[in-house]
Scaffold this active site. Sequence first.
Site, short mmCIF file in Angstrom:
data_model
loop_
_atom_site.label_atom_id
_atom_site.label_comp_id
_atom_site.label_asym_id
_atom_site.label_seq_id
_atom_site.Cartn_x
_atom_site.Cartn_y
_atom_site.Cartn_z
CD GLU A 1 -2.32 4.28 2.95
OE1 GLU A 1 -3.51 4.52 3.16
OE2 GLU A 1 -1.92 3.42 2.12
CB CYS B 1 -2.48 1.91 5.96
SG CYS B 1 -1.97 1.01 4.47
CG HIS C 1 -2.00 -0.96 1.21
ND1 HIS C 1 -3.19 -0.75 1.87
CD2 HIS C 1 -2.13 -2.16 0.60
CE1 HIS C 1 -3.99 -1.78 1.68
NE2 HIS C 1 -3.37 -2.66 0.92
CB CYS D 1 -7.00 -0.23 4.83
SG CYS D 1 -5.27 -0.77 4.86
#
Length: 147
Positions: A50, A81, A48, A78
């Site tokens: 992040e 993260c 991801h 999410c």
Amino acid sequence: MLRAIELAKQAAAMGEVPVGAVVVKKQTGEIVGEGYNRRESDRSPLAHAEIAAIEQASRTLGGWRLIDCELYVTLEPCAMCSGAVINARVENVIFGAYDRRFGACGSVIALFDLPFNHRPEVTGGVMEEECAKLLSEFFKGLRDKRR
């Protein structure tokens, strides 16, 4: 947020869901980490934006505690993260588009409101229209391809 949007566009150009993130040192305004979604390219559920930005910031700053840092991301983080944000001690999370399916900063769950030892401040909806447009155009393009 403008740099996060640029990174999200890079992700889209690679066929990735357009999410971009940057970690900024508050005192100086310097970007110390950045990333974009690479789940398809890396074939990893962990890739991801992040996570990449936090990882790079930790290497840049020489430690896992991102004290005096802010995370700017084009999509509401999410749960994974958000957990990384808590563990890295990021002080502020600023995001663009809300994620009604996976968002852990208030949309599905407010992870930062739980009694963890670190609770970052959250600001959502920053440049929301631009961030949401990137996502909607990306998914429209995928649907059009399937037809």
